[in-house]
Design a protein around this motif. Structure first.
Motif, PDB file in Angstrom:
ATOM      1  N   ASN A 156     -15.421 -38.366 -34.292  1.00 16.09           N
ATOM      2  CA  ASN A 156     -15.829 -37.109 -34.947  1.00 16.09           C
ATOM      3  C   ASN A 156     -16.280 -36.073 -33.930  1.00 16.09           C
ATOM      4  O   ASN A 156     -17.437 -35.676 -33.915  1.00 16.09           O
ATOM      5  CB  ASN A 156     -16.923 -37.373 -35.978  1.00 16.09           C
ATOM      6  N   PHE A 157     -15.346 -35.640 -33.108  1.00 18.17           N
ATOM      7  CA  PHE A 157     -15.701 -34.688 -32.058  1.00 18.17           C
ATOM      8  C   PHE A 157     -14.932 -33.382 -32.207  1.00 18.17           C
ATOM      9  O   PHE A 157     -13.907 -33.327 -32.899  1.00 18.17           O
ATOM     10  CB  PHE A 157     -15.495 -35.296 -30.672  1.00 18.17           C
ATOM     11  N   SER A 158     -15.477 -32.345 -31.570  1.00 18.76           N
ATOM     12  CA  SER A 158     -14.822 -31.035 -31.604  1.00 18.76           C
ATOM     13  C   SER A 158     -15.094 -30.290 -30.303  1.00 18.76           C
ATOM     14  O   SER A 158     -16.053 -30.600 -29.587  1.00 18.76           O
ATOM     15  CB  SER A 158     -15.345 -30.223 -32.795  1.00 18.76           C
ATOM     16  N   PHE A 159     -14.220 -29.342 -30.005  1.00 20.00           N
ATOM     17  CA  PHE A 159     -14.367 -28.504 -28.809  1.00 20.00           C
ATOM     18  C   PHE A 159     -14.331 -27.041 -29.212  1.00 20.00           C
ATOM     19  O   PHE A 159     -13.577 -26.665 -30.110  1.00 20.00           O
ATOM     20  CB  PHE A 159     -13.195 -28.708 -27.847  1.00 20.00           C
ATOM     21  N   THR A 160     -15.107 -26.227 -28.501  1.00 22.14           N
ATOM     22  CA  THR A 160     -14.986 -24.781 -28.635  1.00 22.14           C
ATOM     23  C   THR A 160     -14.525 -24.214 -27.290  1.00 22.14           C
ATOM     24  O   THR A 160     -15.085 -24.558 -26.238  1.00 22.14           O
ATOM     25  CB  THR A 160     -16.331 -24.148 -29.054  1.00 22.14           C
ATOM     26  N   PHE A 161     -13.479 -23.389 -27.344  1.00 18.47           N
ATOM     27  CA  PHE A 161     -12.878 -22.816 -26.130  1.00 18.47           C
ATOM     28  C   PHE A 161     -13.119 -21.318 -26.055  1.00 18.47           C
ATOM     29  O   PHE A 161     -13.083 -20.620 -27.066  1.00 18.47           O
ATOM     30  CB  PHE A 161     -11.357 -23.024 -26.147  1.00 18.47           C
ATOM     31  N   LYS A 162     -13.318 -20.846 -24.840  1.00 15.31           N
ATOM     32  CA  LYS A 162     -13.301 -19.405 -24.593  1.00 15.31           C
ATOM     33  C   LYS A 162     -12.472 -19.168 -23.338  1.00 15.31           C
ATOM     34  O   LYS A 162     -12.740 -19.759 -22.302  1.00 15.31           O
ATOM     35  CB  LYS A 162     -14.726 -18.870 -24.412  1.00 15.31           C
ATOM     36  N   ASP A 163     -11.438 -18.354 -23.472  1.00 17.02           N
ATOM     37  CA  ASP A 163     -10.513 -18.095 -22.363  1.00 17.02           C
ATOM     38  C   ASP A 163     -10.062 -19.407 -21.713  1.00 17.02           C
ATOM     39  O   ASP A 163     -10.010 -19.524 -20.488  1.00 17.02           O
ATOM     40  CB  ASP A 163     -11.140 -17.155 -21.326  1.00 17.02           C
ATOM     41  N   GLY A 164      -9.791 -20.376 -22.545  1.00 12.96           N
ATOM     42  CA  GLY A 164      -9.231 -21.642 -22.073  1.00 12.96           C
ATOM     43  C   GLY A 164     -10.257 -22.704 -21.753  1.00 12.96           C
ATOM     44  O   GLY A 164      -9.949 -23.893 -21.741  1.00 12.96           O
ATOM     45  N   LYS A 165     -11.488 -22.289 -21.503  1.00 11.23           N
ATOM     46  CA  LYS A 165     -12.493 -23.248 -21.043  1.00 11.23           C
ATOM     47  C   LYS A 165     -13.290 -23.845 -22.211  1.00 11.23           C
ATOM     48  O   LYS A 165     -13.644 -23.117 -23.139  1.00 11.23           O
ATOM     49  CB  LYS A 165     -13.445 -22.539 -20.078  1.00 11.23           C
ATOM     50  N   ILE A 166     -13.568 -25.145 -22.129  1.00 11.29           N
ATOM     51  CA  ILE A 166     -14.442 -25.765 -23.136  1.00 11.29           C
ATOM     52  C   ILE A 166     -15.861 -25.287 -22.860  1.00 11.29           C
ATOM     53  O   ILE A 166     -16.437 -25.606 -21.817  1.00 11.29           O
ATOM     54  CB  ILE A 166     -14.373 -27.309 -23.050  1.00 11.29           C
ATOM     55  N   ILE A 167     -16.396 -24.480 -23.780  1.00 11.07           N
ATOM     56  CA  ILE A 167     -17.756 -23.970 -23.564  1.00 11.07           C
ATOM     57  C   ILE A 167     -18.770 -24.715 -24.421  1.00 11.07           C
ATOM     58  O   ILE A 167     -19.969 -24.583 -24.232  1.00 11.07           O
ATOM     59  CB  ILE A 167     -17.861 -22.440 -23.834  1.00 11.07           C
TER      60      ILE A 167
END
Ligand code: ZN
Ligand code: ZN
Length: 409
Positions: free
Chosen positions: A279-290
């Motif tokens: 149960n995981f998630s990622f948030t990206f900004k300009d390609g980077k996991i922030i």
């Protein structure tokens, strides 16, 4: 239904003739756990009958791995045997084929200090970098396959006795690898043509971006100039066909490293180095996991994306319909080789150089086009029956590609 021995033979044919497609006088390196020895013997015989010159082996064993992680000194994890890395590179230079067995070692290292695993992972990836460039750019023939182990089978079928679980898992493997068909090699050729049609469509369209929408997911992925969708097998530098994964249901390309924005939620657990991330998630900004979240295995995930700079960016975009045979099985395999063929997926880390003019590009060109570089490449699943994917053209037109996880093209 054919006899079990007959099915094993057909499966061995598939991995030798379609997987690595061994050629007269070619060497073959097999990397496998000792639990797979019976099937490795069968494959080896088939390989010699198909013209292999020498078949070599790198054996692994879960118990020995755990013993090492438990009792070996810290310093030992900062090393990787150079002779082993040199041997793999040398074989690749000589045009050998490579077959790896991916048999998950579930929870094997759950009590081991994640730092030890991370250090070893990085050192091993670094040492094998040159060899890996040969496989990732398809210069040599390579294939990843799997066979049941008792432990793995029990994880997939927890309510069955070990013997029945293994039998049931074999049945699934024969079905999903088309080994249960009268002429599996012909069945694979037909499957390859179907994937090639999707690839051709996506390459004609040359979308600028893809947009993913699902519960917990709203993600935009930019695709690089001149990107190529690929799937259903590759050709090595001598022009010989091979199939990098058996089974395979995906078509894939690479994202622009800095062109990923939004949030994506995984739809299946990720088994990474013997540890489960759930149960995981990622948030990206300009390609980077922030930002990232995980209900289980948070530390493992953290270590993974901290391996190097590229482990914070994406390296693969793969589309798989939710009605693929693996998906229809309704099973969770805890094995990326199977689970990734049930589901649209993305990968953290190293990209494959999927460009229409790929062979002529220098590593500088590749970087300029937005290809991500990393010591790791780890797939995670984002597909479900609730996933919609749109293609966005150069002029901003939005065209539906998947609805409810199924192709609509
Ligand atoms: Zn993939
Ligand atoms: Zn991948």
């Amino acid at each position: 239904m054919a006899h079990f021995e007959e099915l094993l033979d057909r499966y061995a044919d598939v991995v030798v003739k379609i997987g690595v497609n061994i050629q007269e006088g070619q060497d073959l390196m097999i990397t496998a756990p000792i639990s797979a020895a019976d099937f490795v013997r069968r494959v080896t015989k088939k390989a010699y009958l198909a013209g292999a010159k020498n078949v070599y082996f790198r054996w692994g064993d879960d118990d020995l791995t755990l013993t090492r992680y438990t009792y070996a000194p810290d310093e030992s994890f900062k090393e990787f045997p150079q002779w082993e890395a040199d041997g793999m590179t040398k074989l690749a230079e000589q045009g050998a084929a490579f077959m790896s067995f991916l048999v998950p070692s579930l929870d094997l290292l759950k009590d081991v200090d994640p730092e030890r695993i991370a250090v070893q992972q990085k050192v091993a990836a670094k040492a094998l970098e040159t060899y890996r460039q040969y496989t990732m750019s398809d210069r040599v023939s390579w294939t990843v396959i799997s066979v049941p182990s008792e432990k793995w089978a029990k994880k997939v079928f927890p309510n069955l006795a070990p013997e029945q679980a293994v039998e049931k898992l074999w049945e699934q493997i024969f079905f999903l690898t088309r080994a249960d068909q009268e002429d599996p090699v012909a069945a694979w050729q037909k499957h390859q043509e179907a994937l090639a049609e999707k690839v051709a469509y996506m390459n004609r369209k040359a979308y600028k971006k893809l947009h993913y929408k699902a519960p917990g997911t709203d993600l935009t992925i930019e695709l690089p100039e001149g990107h190529a969708w690929v799937g259903g097998g590759g050709k090595n530098e001598k022009g010989i066909d091979f199939m990098a994964n058996i089974p395979t249901e995906e078509i894939f390309t690479l994202p622009v490293k800095t062109g990923v924005n939004g949030t994506v939620s995984a739809t299946k657990p990720l088994n990474y180095n013997g540890n489960l991330i759930e149960n995981f998630s990622f948030t990206f900004k300009d390609g980077k996991i922030i930002d990232f979240k995980a209900e289980a295995g948070y530390e493992t995930l953290k270590k993974l994306i901290e391996i190097d700079e590229g482990a914070r960016y994406l390296g693969e975009v793969a589309l798989v319909p939710h009605d693929s045979p693996v998906s229809q099985s309704g099973l969770l395999f805890y094995n990326a080789l199977y689970d990734e063929n049930a589901s649209c997926h993305l990968a953290i880390g190293q990209a494959y150089p999927c460009f229409k003019d790929g062979a002529s590009l220098t590593s500088e060109d590749l970087e300029k086009r937005g290809m991500n570089k990393s010591l790791v490449h780890v797939d995670f699943m984002v597909g479900s029956d609730q996933l919609d994917v749109d293609g966005i053209t150069e002029n901003g037109d939005v065209e539906p590609l998947l609805r409810g996880g199924l192709w609509v093209i």
